[in-house]
Enzyme design. Structure first.
Site, PDB file in Angstrom:
ATOM      1  N   ARG A  44       0.859  -1.205   0.000  1.00  0.00           N
ATOM      2  CA  ARG A  44       0.000   0.000   0.000  1.00  0.00           C
ATOM      3  C   ARG A  44       0.886   1.242   0.000  1.00  0.00           C
ATOM      4  O   ARG A  44       0.644   2.207  -0.711  1.00  0.00           O
ATOM      5  CB  ARG A  44      -0.939  -0.005   1.226  1.00  0.00           C
ATOM      6  CG  ARG A  44      -1.967  -1.132   1.192  1.00  0.00           C
ATOM      7  CD  ARG A  44      -3.091  -0.903   2.194  1.00  0.00           C
ATOM      8  NE  ARG A  44      -2.712  -1.121   3.584  1.00  0.00           N
ATOM      9  CZ  ARG A  44      -2.773  -2.295   4.225  1.00  0.00           C
ATOM     10  NH1 ARG A  44      -3.200  -3.377   3.574  1.00  0.00           N
ATOM     11  NH2 ARG A  44      -2.422  -2.395   5.496  1.00  0.00           N
ATOM     12  N   LYS A 134     -10.726  15.656   5.644  1.00  0.00           N
ATOM     13  CA  LYS A 134     -11.899  15.278   4.858  1.00  0.00           C
ATOM     14  C   LYS A 134     -12.883  14.451   5.665  1.00  0.00           C
ATOM     15  O   LYS A 134     -12.483  13.631   6.492  1.00  0.00           O
ATOM     16  CB  LYS A 134     -11.468  14.455   3.646  1.00  0.00           C
ATOM     17  CG  LYS A 134     -12.598  14.265   2.654  1.00  0.00           C
ATOM     18  CD  LYS A 134     -12.370  13.117   1.709  1.00  0.00           C
ATOM     19  CE  LYS A 134     -12.985  11.862   2.275  1.00  0.00           C
ATOM     20  NZ  LYS A 134     -12.964  10.747   1.333  1.00  0.00           N
ATOM     21  N   LYS A 217     -16.742  19.297  -1.573  1.00  0.00           N
ATOM     22  CA  LYS A 217     -16.451  18.171  -2.482  1.00  0.00           C
ATOM     23  C   LYS A 217     -17.764  17.454  -2.823  1.00  0.00           C
ATOM     24  O   LYS A 217     -18.181  16.541  -2.120  1.00  0.00           O
ATOM     25  CB  LYS A 217     -15.452  17.219  -1.805  1.00  0.00           C
ATOM     26  CG  LYS A 217     -15.148  15.965  -2.613  1.00  0.00           C
ATOM     27  CD  LYS A 217     -13.929  15.226  -2.088  1.00  0.00           C
ATOM     28  CE  LYS A 217     -13.743  13.901  -2.800  1.00  0.00           C
ATOM     29  NZ  LYS A 217     -12.478  13.250  -2.535  1.00  0.00           N
TER      30      LYS A 217
HETATM   31  C1  5MM Z   1     -10.505   7.376  -1.951  1.00  0.00           C
HETATM   32  O1  5MM Z   1     -11.752   6.842  -1.549  1.00  0.00           O
HETATM   33  C2  5MM Z   1     -12.438   7.456  -0.456  1.00  0.00           C
HETATM   34  C3  5MM Z   1     -13.267   6.407   0.235  1.00  0.00           C
HETATM   35  O2  5MM Z   1     -12.582   5.681   1.079  1.00  0.00           O
HETATM   36  P1  5MM Z   1     -13.381   4.650   2.040  1.00  0.00           P
HETATM   37  O3  5MM Z   1     -14.712   4.344   1.387  1.00  0.00           O
HETATM   38  O4  5MM Z   1     -12.496   3.498   2.093  1.00  0.00           O
HETATM   39  O5  5MM Z   1     -13.542   5.374   3.331  1.00  0.00           O
HETATM   40  C4  5MM Z   1     -13.549   8.410  -0.949  1.00  0.00           C
HETATM   41  O6  5MM Z   1     -14.113   9.136   0.109  1.00  0.00           O
HETATM   42  C5  5MM Z   1     -13.053   9.357  -1.954  1.00  0.00           C
HETATM   43  O7  5MM Z   1     -12.243  10.317  -1.346  1.00  0.00           O
HETATM   44  C6  5MM Z   1     -14.181  10.061  -2.674  1.00  0.00           C
HETATM   45  O8  5MM Z   1     -15.353   9.281  -2.808  1.00  0.00           O
HETATM   46  C7  5MM Z   1     -13.697  10.402  -4.052  1.00  0.00           C
HETATM   47  O9  5MM Z   1     -13.248   9.228  -4.681  1.00  0.00           O
HETATM   48  P2  5MM Z   1     -13.764   8.881  -6.127  1.00  0.00           P
HETATM   49  O10 5MM Z   1     -13.148   7.571  -6.459  1.00  0.00           O
HETATM   50  O11 5MM Z   1     -15.271   8.853  -6.041  1.00  0.00           O
HETATM   51  O12 5MM Z   1     -13.255  10.027  -6.987  1.00  0.00           O
END
Ligand code: 5MM
Length: 336
Positions: A44, A134, A217
């Site tokens: 990772r 976040k 966001k």
């Molecule tokens: C990177 O993924 C984040 C989610 O992590 P977990 O579900 O494991 O907590 C997620 O919050 C992400 O930051 C946002 O959804 C944006 O990711 P995408 O893939 O939708 O651009």
């Protein structure tokens, strides 16, 4: 200009965007399983470190959202991860929610947890070098959902989180994600997302959050993934801009979209058109997870020692999205 407003603008100014690399271990394991790489802490770290040392970190990526495991890891060159990111000219950030759990009273919906003890954890993350944070609330569209209960309780949590984060001198990313899953229309997504975002700002204002020191966001406005009528880029751009214009207070410095399951190209193309048509003063950029990492992860999985090759793939995606964040992307540039 306040310090928080300055940080928000450094993260999103000049076409820069955010790399959302905050997958929890469970999600990261799913991603790595998908490309047949064992999900160990070392692997990772290796993948993430490869991205964080790419050249596009200096000119495209204004901030990286990390997960608790990563912010405490040390790179192969013996640098702390937040230090590596800062040295590349970007800001380290941290996901501070502890995940979405079943909402009592509405068992098909979720409420995001993590407020208990948050003030103490924020102090620790700030010391580790985090400049922003976040928190993601998730909402699904179905006949009676998102319910008033889910809209209200997630907005309340997002606001309490934001107030605590600003108290700790960091910029909160407020992420209310209306999921793409379902057969709903783009119009349904527009209506529900508008309601969700308006409620979030109502609560943020009630909790005295400085709107100049946050980043929103949101999802783009799209028809559900099972809908028969797929949204055109024009429709996405028009409805997304209309929704944000009507629901986001003008003090907010920047909006960074999540990709939410769109393909890499779709996410870039839609962002580009949004920016071409943007008549608001909001910066409209990206905070992508999957849409920034998918092809890099696929390439890397074939030879996890090919750092340069992986970085080339990642740099291309980051450059394309930074062009899109300025409305300067085109299919020709994409394929060059
Ligand atoms: C990177 O993924 C984040 C989610 O992590 P977990 O579900 O494991 O907590 C997620 O919050 C992400 O930051 C946002 O959804 C944006 O990711 P995408 O893939 O939708 O651009």
């Amino acid at each position: 200009m306040s310090e928080l407003n300055k940080i928000a603008l450094e993260i999103l100014g000049n076409g820069k965007g955010i790399l959302a690399a905050d997958e929890s271990t469970g999600t990261m394991t799913k991603r790595l399983d998908g490309v047949n790489v064992p999900s160990t802490p070392e692997n990772r770290l290796l993948f993430r470190e490869t991205l964080f040392s790419s050249s596009s970190m200096s000119n495209c990526i204004g901030g990286v959202i990390l997960y608790d495991e990563t912010i405490k890891q040390i790179s192969s060159k013996k640098k702390k991860i937040p230090e590596l990111i800062a040295d590349m000219g970007s800001h380290p950030g941290i996901k501070v929610d502890t995940g979405a759990k079943v909402l009592a009273g509405s068992s098909k919906e979720k409420i995001t947890e993590g407020l208990d003890g948050l003030r103490v954890r924020l102090k620790e993350y700030y010391k580790l070098g985090a400049k922003f944070t976040k928190w993601r609330g998730v909402y699904n569209i179905a006949k009676d959902n998102p319910s008033k209960l889910s809209i209200h309780s997630n907005a309340h949590a997002l606001a309490r989180y934001s107030a605590l984060v600003q108290e700790s001198n960091m910029v909160p990313i407020v992420e209310p994600e209306v999921l793409m899953e379902g057969d709903h229309s783009a119009k349904d997504c527009y209506q529900k997302t508008s309601e969700v975002i308006k409620k979030c700002f109502e609560e943020l204002i009630l909790h005295k959050v400085d709107l100049k020191g946050i980043i929103l966001k949101p999802n783009m406005i799209l028809a559900g993934d099972k809908s028969k009528n797929k949204s055109s880029n024009e429709e996405v751009s028009e409805l997304t801009l209309k929704c944000l214009k009507n629901s986001v207070p003008s003090e907010v410095p920047g909006i960074a979209f999540l990709s939410g399951g769109q393909s890499e190209i779709e996410a870039t193309e839609n962002l580009n058109l949004i920016n071409k048509n943007n008549t608001t003063n909001f910066i409209m950029s990206y905070s992508y997870g999957r849409a920034l990492q998918q092809s890099a992860l696929k390439f890397w999985s074939k030879n996890i020692k090919d750092i340069e090759g992986t970085q080339k793939v990642f740099n291309h995606r980051a450059n394309m999205n930074t062009l899109a964040a300025q409305g300067k992307w085109s299919k020709e540039i994409e394929s060059h």
